[in-house]
Design a protein around this motif. Structure first.
Motif, PDB file in Angstrom:
ATOM      1  N   MET A  90      43.934  33.659  52.707  1.00  0.00           N
ATOM      2  CA  MET A  90      44.716  34.894  51.747  1.00  0.00           C
ATOM      3  C   MET A  90      46.249  34.156  51.106  1.00  0.00           C
ATOM      4  O   MET A  90      46.084  34.720  49.586  1.00  0.00           O
ATOM      5  N   PRO A  91      46.400  33.229  51.318  1.00  0.00           N
ATOM      6  CA  PRO A  91      47.892  33.038  50.249  1.00  0.00           C
ATOM      7  C   PRO A  91      47.249  31.840  49.638  1.00  0.00           C
ATOM      8  O   PRO A  91      47.792  32.328  47.887  1.00  0.00           O
ATOM      9  N   ILE A  92      45.686  31.178  49.813  1.00  0.00           N
ATOM     10  CA  ILE A  92      45.323  30.506  48.596  1.00  0.00           C
ATOM     11  C   ILE A  92      45.076  31.816  47.378  1.00  0.00           C
ATOM     12  O   ILE A  92      45.502  31.642  45.823  1.00  0.00           O
ATOM     13  N   GLY A  93      44.429  32.604  47.583  1.00  0.00           N
ATOM     14  CA  GLY A  93      44.638  33.796  46.859  1.00  0.00           C
ATOM     15  C   GLY A  93      45.453  34.423  46.232  1.00  0.00           C
ATOM     16  O   GLY A  93      45.342  34.156  44.869  1.00  0.00           O
ATOM     17  N   GLN A  94      46.391  34.016  46.683  1.00  0.00           N
ATOM     18  CA  GLN A  94      47.580  34.916  45.986  1.00  0.00           C
ATOM     19  C   GLN A  94      48.098  34.136  44.794  1.00  0.00           C
ATOM     20  O   GLN A  94      49.221  34.783  43.868  1.00  0.00           O
ATOM     21  N   MET A  95      47.943  32.905  45.248  1.00  0.00           N
ATOM     22  CA  MET A  95      48.905  31.331  44.127  1.00  0.00           C
ATOM     23  C   MET A  95      47.709  31.769  42.960  1.00  0.00           C
ATOM     24  O   MET A  95      47.975  30.980  41.702  1.00  0.00           O
ATOM     25  N   LEU A  96      46.329  32.251  42.965  1.00  0.00           N
ATOM     26  CA  LEU A  96      46.203  31.384  41.721  1.00  0.00           C
ATOM     27  C   LEU A  96      46.111  33.137  40.394  1.00  0.00           C
ATOM     28  O   LEU A  96      46.541  34.458  40.833  1.00  0.00           O
ATOM     29  N   ALA A  97      45.897  32.410  39.617  1.00  0.00           N
ATOM     30  CA  ALA A  97      45.834  33.376  38.275  1.00  0.00           C
ATOM     31  C   ALA A  97      44.377  33.995  37.994  1.00  0.00           C
ATOM     32  O   ALA A  97      43.296  33.641  38.073  1.00  0.00           O
ATOM     33  N   TRP A  98      44.643  35.527  37.281  1.00  0.00           N
ATOM     34  CA  TRP A  98      43.902  36.048  36.916  1.00  0.00           C
ATOM     35  C   TRP A  98      43.119  34.951  35.894  1.00  0.00           C
ATOM     36  O   TRP A  98      43.677  34.425  34.740  1.00  0.00           O
ATOM     37  N   LYS A  99      42.019  35.472  35.477  1.00  0.00           N
ATOM     38  CA  LYS A  99      40.699  34.923  34.612  1.00  0.00           C
ATOM     39  C   LYS A  99      40.535  33.125  35.100  1.00  0.00           C
ATOM     40  O   LYS A  99      39.080  32.886  35.135  1.00  0.00           O
ATOM     41  N   ARG A 100      41.827  32.528  34.800  1.00  0.00           N
ATOM     42  CA  ARG A 100      41.205  31.402  35.621  1.00  0.00           C
ATOM     43  C   ARG A 100      42.096  30.660  36.248  1.00  0.00           C
ATOM     44  O   ARG A 100      43.212  30.547  36.381  1.00  0.00           O
ATOM     45  N   GLY A 101      41.989  29.768  37.948  1.00  0.00           N
ATOM     46  CA  GLY A 101      42.718  29.258  38.406  1.00  0.00           C
ATOM     47  C   GLY A 101      43.059  28.275  38.755  1.00  0.00           C
ATOM     48  O   GLY A 101      41.952  27.650  38.354  1.00  0.00           O
TER      49      GLY A 101
END
Lengths: 668, 358
Positions: free
Chosen positions: A416-427
């Motif tokens: 969950m926290p990791i997903g929140q940190m990723l940017a749209w399109k390219r993480g």
């Protein structure tokens, strides 16, 4: 609807309410057909019929519900439903909550909420394409028609009795409780809220038009339904906790699972709709989830309302209601899935995206959520199917769910926290992980410290550590945006400038963390069963519990035995509680009233299990550290949902304002 | 009066539906799409300034949003409806709404039943208060004299009427305890239990009904509930047979006929078959019953291992006043059930009950 009360002695409010319900059904049939034809033929006039019809339908059902409530409040025992579920001496609040404390009334409430949602769409959807609105309201009206027919033909709350009995049979004492007065409305708003997303999904399939805008239209509805469902489940679990007297709050009971299933599907829908809105991807999947969430709501209604849970056999011997709901179920689920199979290929496929990105993380979330949903589904329905086929009764209990649901949910929590940190399109996965170092470290330290302090099993400490990581990790993204601001006022300005949906996600995720902490802490609780007399003291965790007196007391429609108790810490009185055992005269039923006091985030919980001949009482006594976090976490989740709903882009009329803005910009 | 307000409501509903018709409606379906596109551009700008998107990705996202707007350009315009379609819809609404609501309501509603709030029932409540104090007195008396069988027998039906079914069952059980079993008391107790269990015939109640039937052959109430028990256990055919027998074997104007017929219809049986029997002249009826009994006798000739069947046959002969045949059947039954101790016992008890010797 006026002119009802002209003759005071011959008032006919009840029958007028009955007729209003019949009229609502007739109207629903028209509303289900004309706008549909209109949308297919692109006929503006026919489409426009939907809005006034939806508002009118709501007024009719609301009047009908009001008439039933009126008959409860005035104790009109010529109404069978009132006779069976009320009593003249019952406190007013339970006279009112008694309206939905029974099968017929609760189905009327279901229809009322359905009609209220339809009217809301009709009134607050100015920025929506006409054909989409017409289709949504038409589909919504099919559902209303099916349930109105069900209510009128098999579960009519307006059936009358002649001669009228002089008093009623009272409401089941378990239901005479403030928690159960608000639990069903919350839960139903959640269940029925998904009817709107379902209607939107079907409208998209019928019109063949689906795009990112569609995902934005459904977002407030999905969020709203999710918020209410979250609150409803939490309320139900708290009710079970303090009423059933075992100190348990979740039993993996089919009724509970029936509400968890749409919640899991709805949570998945919420996330996949976000991807669709931002990236125009996952369209078909989102449509499928919208159908699934409402189908599971219908299934929940079927499980609870058909009596199939009490016994497959009792269902088989009095099948009228059950068969009717089953038919509704088959029609809507089967019909929508058939439409889905038939039309999904006609939808324009969306974009593709990289696996390591915000949208990639959301897909992972979706996979895990739907899999855990399937697990609960199987665990709930398999015993029923087995009993129906072989007659063998098995019970799939907590061990099954802990072993299957648990392992599926832990990766969700970790990610969950990791997903929140990723940017749209390219993480940037590594970057995201690096920014979570602090949260991870605190989680690990938390585990070690709690294990050292509490001892015992290692599992609670590990889960608590995970909860700490999750709660803190939820806010890391926001903290990153605020850091580096030159002054406190700049931090505040930045915080206010962040999109509300970002705050919403942070709070909702943190709420999951808090609930998890509360769940983990059950491992450190103390449970005792003791026999005590007045004047005796027992210890419960860090506190001392002293029974001051055991005496009878009289309530409005019950008598009770109350154990007046003091909670002391180091000899000082810090709280007093009155657990009791109530005997309800009319139903000759006994219900225990647990004594609960919240100290910090933990609770002392006391229940009178039995009364002995010699005046002693058997007490079930618990000290439950941090237990309140379970429900506080749910409240925080709901708060997150509400914050997200208030996001600027979702406010009603946004499209209109944006259009006006563009026009002024063009004029300049 | 009530119909006037119904008419008013119906009119309001029809008007609400017809209101949008005839008002010219030509609007663009596409306006919201354009607005959405612009709000999306704003959002991309915001994400860019927050660092959620890189400048290149933001540029790509903008292009993508623009492409989507064009892709949906085939949305087209709505038109004002064709006159026929609108007229058709208007007629449909005008006819369907009143016709449907009034016909459904007249089937399920009770237009003659006014509201009956408790406040308006002062006299009844006073009567009720008197009744309650009378009940209180009897209850006190019975608490002191639990062996007053008559007292129990008086208060049982009162409890029944008040819907206090468990207490009614207890009262009838006490009456039986003091005064001994009678078919009436057993049936009353059983019926209270059925009501207490939300009209389900519990095993306990079924036992009472069976006992009542042993005491008095053909007690219709006991027979009815035992048939209902079969239905509730899923034995549809057995229940249908039993209900049909009850409908045929008792006078057509008996108070339970309506309930029995309702069950027969619910189970998919036909009423005409019963009526043809009831309309037949008594001797014909006798003949029909005789034929049925003969059929049973034939069955038992072929397979005698059926104590229940023998008991029924012997009873039937007694009812038909064919003592000789009853005695002969008794002899056959004893021979056939020689190895079945339980069955034999059942037959012998029955023989004692019916006063058959031999």
């Amino acid at each position: 609807m006026a002119a009802v009360k002209s003759h005071e002695e011959h008032a006919v409010i009840v029958e007028t309410g009955h007729y209003a319900l019949v009229l609502a059904l007739a109207l629903a049939i028209v509303q289900g057909l004309a706008p549909l034809v209109g949308a297919i033929r692109r006929d503006g006039e026919l489409m426009a019929m939907a809005q006034p019809a939806a508002v009118m339908q709501f007024l009719l059902v609301a009047f009908s519900f009001g008439a039933l409530t009126y008959s409860y409040v005035t104790s009109d025992f010529s109404v069978t439903n009132v006779f069976e579920n009320s009593h003249s001496l019952k406190p007013l609040i339970y006279k009112i909550s008694g309206v939905w404390g029974n099968h017929e009334g609760s189905m009327l409430l279901w229809v009322l909420i359905l009609a209220a949602f339809g009217a809301t769409v009709a009134l607050f959807s100015r920025g929506m394409p006409d054909d989409l609105r017409a289709l949504v309201l038409a589909v919504q009206s099919w559902i209303a028609a099916a349930f109105l027919l069900f209510v009128l033909l098999t579960s009519n709350p307006f059936a009358r009795l002649d001669p009228a009995p002089i008093d009623g049979r009272d409401l089941n004492p378990l239901l005479q409780d403030p928690g159960l007065a608000i639990h069903p409305p919350l839960l139903y708003i959640g269940y029925v809220g998904f009817s709107i997303t379902f209607s939107f999904a079907l409208a998209a399939l019928i019109s063949g038009r689906i795009d990112a805008a569609w995902a934005r239209y459904i977002r407030p509805w999905t969020l709203g339904a999710w918020v209410f469902l979250t609150l409803g489940i939490a309320m139900g679990s708290y009710w079970a906790y303090y009423t059933l007297g075992w100190g348990g709050f979740w039993f993996w009971d089919p009724v509970e699972n029936a509400s968890l299933l749409p919640w899991l599907a709805g949570t998945a829908l919420l996330h996949s709709a976000a991807v669709m809105e931002k990236r125009d991807a996952l369209k078909i999947w989102t449509i499928f989830l919208a159908i699934l969430a409402f189908s599971l709501s219908l299934l929940g209604t079927f499980l609870v309302r058909s009596g199939v849970l009490t016994s497959v056999h009792s269902f088989a011997s009095d099948p009228q209601r059950g068969i009717f709901i089953l038919a509704i179920l088959v029609f809507f689920i089967g019909g929508s899935l058939a439409l889905f199979a038939f039309r999904a290929s006609a939808l324009k496929p969306g974009g593709i995206f990289a696996p390591v990105s915000r949208e990639g993380a959301l897909v992972l979330n979706n996979l895990l959520l739907t899999t855990s949903c399937a697990t609960v589904f199987i665990g709930t329905l398999y015993p029923l199917a087995l009993e129906a086929v072989t007659g063998e009764k098995i019970s799939v209990g907590a061990p099954f769910f802990n072993l299957t649901f648990g392992p599926l949910f832990i990766p969700i929590l970790l990610a969950m926290p990791i997903g929140q940190m990723l940017a749209w399109k390219r993480g940037d996965l590594l970057g995201a992980a690096q920014r979570l170092v602090l949260a991870t470290a605190l989680g690990v330290v938390g585990t070690l410290v709690l294990y050292a302090l509490r001892g015992g099993d290692v599992v609670p400490a590990v889960l608590a550590g995970l909860a700490i990581y999750l709660t803190i990790g939820s806010f890391v993204e926001i903290a990153g945006r605020l850091s580096g601001a030159p002054s406190a006022s700049a931090v505040l300005a930045r915080a206010l400038g962040l999109p509300r949906s970002a705050w919403g996600a942070a709070f909702a995720h943190a709420g999951v963390g808090l609930t998890l902490f509360g769940l983990a802490a059950t491992g450190w609780g103390v449970e005792r069963i003791v026999s005590v007399k007045p004047g005796e003291a027992v210890s419960a965790g860090p506190y001392e519990v002293v029974i001051m007196s055991i005496a009878p007391r009289e309530g409005p429609n019950y008598n009770e035995l109350v154990a007046h108790t003091q909670i002391r810490e180091g000899g000082r009185v810090i709280a007093e509680i009155d657990p009791s055992r109530r005997s309800f005269t009319t139903r000759t039923m006994v219900r225990t009233e647990a004594g609960i006091v919240t100290l910090g985030l933990g609770q002392v919980y006391m229940n009178i299990a039995d009364v002995r001949v010699d005046g002693a009482i058997d007490l079930r006594l618990y000290w439950k550290p941090y237990v309140a976090l379970i429900w506080i976490g749910a409240l925080v989740m709901a708060l997150g949902g509400l914050l997200s709903m208030s996001d600027r882009r979702l406010r009603i009329g946004i499209a209109k304002r944006a259009a006006a803005h563009v026009q002024t910009a063009a004029a300049e | 009066m009530i119909w006037a307000s119904f008419a008013f409501m119906t009119g309001a509903v029809v008007l609400a539906v017809l209101w949008p018709l005839g008002r010219a409606r030509a609007s663009s379906v596409r306006a919201p799409d354009v607005a959405f596109y612009h709000s999306q551009l704003e959002e991309i700008q915001r994400d860019l300034s927050l660092g959620l998107l890189t400048p290149e990705d933001a540029e790509a996202a903008k292009t993508e949003a623009g492409r989507r707007l064009l892709q949906n350009a085939d949305g087209g315009e709505t038109k004002s409806g064709s006159r026929t379609a609108v007229r058709l819809a208007a007629v449909f609404a005008l006819v369907v709404i009143p016709a449907f609501s009034l016909s459904l309501y007249s089937r399920i509603g009770s237009p003659d039943a006014p509201d009956l709030p408790l406040q308006a029932r002062a006299a009844e409540r006073e009567g009720n208060a008197e009744l309650m104090s009378a009940i209180g007195k009897i209850e006190q008396h019975l608490a002191a004299n639990p062996d007053d069988g008559r007292g129990w027998e008086i208060i049982g039906p009162v409890y029944m009427k008040l819907g206090r079914y468990e207490e009614a069952a207890r009262a009838f059980a006490n009456a039986s305890r003091v005064l001994g079993d009678s078919a009436e008391r057993l049936v009353a107790q059983g019926e209270s239990l059925v009501y207490a269990a939300q009209e389900r015939v519990t095993p306990e109640a079924a036992e009472l009904f069976e006992k009542a039937l042993e005491l008095r052959e053909g007690n219709p109430v006991a027979y009815f509930y035992l048939a209902l028990a079969r239905e509730q256990m899923g034995d549809r055919d057995g229940a249908l047979d039993a209900f049909s027998n009850l409908a045929r074997g008792t006078p057509p104007d008996a108070p339970w006929q309506a309930a029995v017929r309702a069950r027969i219809v619910a189970l998919g049986g036909r009423i005409e078959a019963i009526e043809s029997v009831q309309n037949a002249i008594p001797s014909e009826q006798q003949a029909m019953i005789r034929a049925m009994v003969d059929q049973l006798a034939g069955k038992l000739e072929q397979n005698g291992q059926d104590a229940e069947g023998w008991a029924r046959l012997i009873r039937s002969y007694t009812v038909l006043r064919a003592q000789d045949l009853a005695k002969a059947a008794l002899g056959k039954a004893r021979a056939a059930l020689a190895k079945d101790a339980d069955g034999l016992k059942r037959i012998n008890t029955l023989a004692d009950e019916l006063g058959l010797k031999g």
